[in-house]
Design an enzyme around this catalytic site. Sequence first.
Site, mmCIF file in Angstrom:
data_model
loop_
_atom_site.group_PDB
_atom_site.id
_atom_site.type_symbol
_atom_site.label_atom_id
_atom_site.label_comp_id
_atom_site.label_asym_id
_atom_site.label_seq_id
_atom_site.Cartn_x
_atom_site.Cartn_y
_atom_site.Cartn_z
ATOM 1 N N ASP A 157 51.570 52.257 38.440
ATOM 2 C CA ASP A 157 51.405 50.945 39.080
ATOM 3 C C ASP A 157 52.529 50.034 38.625
ATOM 4 O O ASP A 157 52.971 50.107 37.479
ATOM 5 C CB ASP A 157 50.031 50.336 38.758
ATOM 6 C CG ASP A 157 49.809 50.105 37.268
ATOM 7 O OD1 ASP A 157 50.041 48.976 36.801
ATOM 8 O OD2 ASP A 157 49.397 51.055 36.578
ATOM 9 N N ASP B 107 42.200 43.160 40.399
ATOM 10 C CA ASP B 107 42.654 43.186 39.008
ATOM 11 C C ASP B 107 41.857 42.169 38.194
ATOM 12 O O ASP B 107 42.125 40.964 38.238
ATOM 13 C CB ASP B 107 44.148 42.867 38.980
ATOM 14 C CG ASP B 107 44.753 42.974 37.586
ATOM 15 O OD1 ASP B 107 43.995 43.220 36.626
ATOM 16 O OD2 ASP B 107 45.977 42.803 37.459
ATOM 17 N N GLU C 296 41.306 40.795 34.891
ATOM 18 C CA GLU C 296 41.782 40.585 33.528
ATOM 19 C C GLU C 296 42.121 39.109 33.363
ATOM 20 O O GLU C 296 42.054 38.330 34.314
ATOM 21 C CB GLU C 296 42.997 41.459 33.238
ATOM 22 C CG GLU C 296 44.193 41.209 34.143
ATOM 23 C CD GLU C 296 45.359 42.120 33.792
ATOM 24 O OE1 GLU C 296 45.783 42.082 32.622
ATOM 25 O OE2 GLU C 296 45.841 42.852 34.679
#
Length: 274
Positions: free
Chosen positions: A85, A170, A172
């Site tokens: 990624d 995502d 985080e």
Amino acid sequence: ISYFYFLYYYIFFYFLSFLYSLFLLLCFFFFFFQAEDGIRDAQESRGLGDVYKRQVSTQSTGAVALASTLAVIATTVATATIGGDISQSFSTSTFECCRKEGWDFLITRSYHDYGAPDVNAPQTIRNSKAAGIPYNDIYHFPCSFGQSASSQISSDINAVGRVFGMMWFDIETNTVSKCAWRSDKNENCQFLGELISAGHANGVKMGVYSSVYMWESIMGSCTVGSSLALWYAHYDGRQTFSDYTSFGGWSKPSIKQYGDSVGICGISADADWY
């Protein structure tokens, strides 16, 4: 009499040998075609989730215990796949190098943590496809509460186009103040649910990226994403799920980010495996 006994045992052992050979032949065809189905069939925009579904279905097939065990082993070996990624754009030649190093998939950032599409994503995906990398997904870094969930998803899809297989959320820490997650984990969970609903409304295949620490710090005991595929992070350098600790309602993961910023073909991509 001894002659007939000899003939009898000869026919008997010949028959057993035939059955054994037939069994081995059937196992070969079973393993071969099951393994090939996982990653070979060509489509324009394929997502990693399609492969995971095939893995689950093939691993549950088998009439007897021994054949089932061997089938699982053969399928796992055949479909174990590496990729990476990235959050930057790279050329086709760079991805050709990655392809030679064994990459079968790429997950490209398509949405920034500050609330805007990554303008490099469309060309990055085109370059990856031109290099022969068969699976191309994107990851969306949510601007939590800075924008509505529906507007983020629409903006992301419109910018990148329908050239990706799956969109991964995502989850985080977001250090951009206007887009940061809130201290109330229930509100964060609700917002992720809104992102997922917006994705469904737009016909998007989705997954969730996170780690045990990040998920529990941001989402707590939230299980809103447990019906989606899980891509988890644990930088132990090992291509195995044996380290996985359940969180967020996921009993098992689909993909693992096992290395952070590993050097490959002149880029510092994260290393991923399934």
